[in-house]
Design a protein around this motif. Structure first.
Motif, PDB file in Angstrom:
ATOM      1  N   GLN A 101    -102.021 -37.877 -54.554  1.00 33.85           N
ATOM      2  CA  GLN A 101    -101.324 -38.861 -53.728  1.00 33.85           C
ATOM      3  C   GLN A 101     -99.976 -38.311 -53.262  1.00 33.85           C
ATOM      4  O   GLN A 101     -99.566 -38.550 -52.127  1.00 33.85           O
ATOM      5  N   ASN A 102     -99.319 -37.557 -54.113  1.00 29.53           N
ATOM      6  CA  ASN A 102     -98.056 -36.925 -53.744  1.00 29.53           C
ATOM      7  C   ASN A 102     -98.271 -35.939 -52.589  1.00 29.53           C
ATOM      8  O   ASN A 102     -97.513 -35.934 -51.613  1.00 29.53           O
ATOM      9  N   ILE A 103     -99.287 -35.135 -52.677  1.00 30.11           N
ATOM     10  CA  ILE A 103     -99.592 -34.160 -51.625  1.00 30.11           C
ATOM     11  C   ILE A 103     -99.952 -34.878 -50.328  1.00 30.11           C
ATOM     12  O   ILE A 103     -99.509 -34.485 -49.247  1.00 30.11           O
ATOM     13  N   LYS A 104    -100.743 -35.946 -50.435  1.00 29.01           N
ATOM     14  CA  LYS A 104    -101.096 -36.741 -49.255  1.00 29.01           C
ATOM     15  C   LYS A 104     -99.830 -37.278 -48.593  1.00 29.01           C
ATOM     16  O   LYS A 104     -99.691 -37.249 -47.374  1.00 29.01           O
ATOM     17  N   GLY A 105     -98.902 -37.770 -49.388  1.00 31.68           N
ATOM     18  CA  GLY A 105     -97.651 -38.292 -48.856  1.00 31.68           C
ATOM     19  C   GLY A 105     -96.837 -37.239 -48.137  1.00 31.68           C
ATOM     20  O   GLY A 105     -96.248 -37.497 -47.082  1.00 31.68           O
ATOM     21  N   LYS A 106     -96.805 -36.043 -48.696  1.00 30.95           N
ATOM     22  CA  LYS A 106     -96.079 -34.953 -48.037  1.00 30.95           C
ATOM     23  C   LYS A 106     -96.702 -34.643 -46.682  1.00 30.95           C
ATOM     24  O   LYS A 106     -95.995 -34.377 -45.707  1.00 30.95           O
TER      25      LYS A 106
END
Length: 63
Positions: A39-44
């Motif tokens: 989810q963190n990578i998706k947000g980036k």
């Protein structure tokens, strides 16, 4: 979506993802940790998409 919407959604996903990741680390829950990292990578990616939209708009406006 507008660039601002992409950036807001991106920051939200980054924050929630980091929180999930840290809770997963604290509780030894590898699945939650991995879910948070994704989810963190998706947000980036969403934040970057918003930045690209802004840059493209600036280029078009200069033309």
């Amino acid at each position: 979506m507008t660039s601002t919407t992409d950036k807001i959604k991106g920051k939200y996903d980054e924050t929630v993802g980091k929180t999930k990741r840290e809770i997963g680390r604290a509780t030894d829950d590898e699945e939650l940790q991995g879910e948070g990292e994704l989810q963190n990578i998706k947000g980036k990616g969403e934040s970057l998409k918003g930045d690209v939209k802004d840059k493209l708009k600036d280029l078009v406006d200069k033309s």
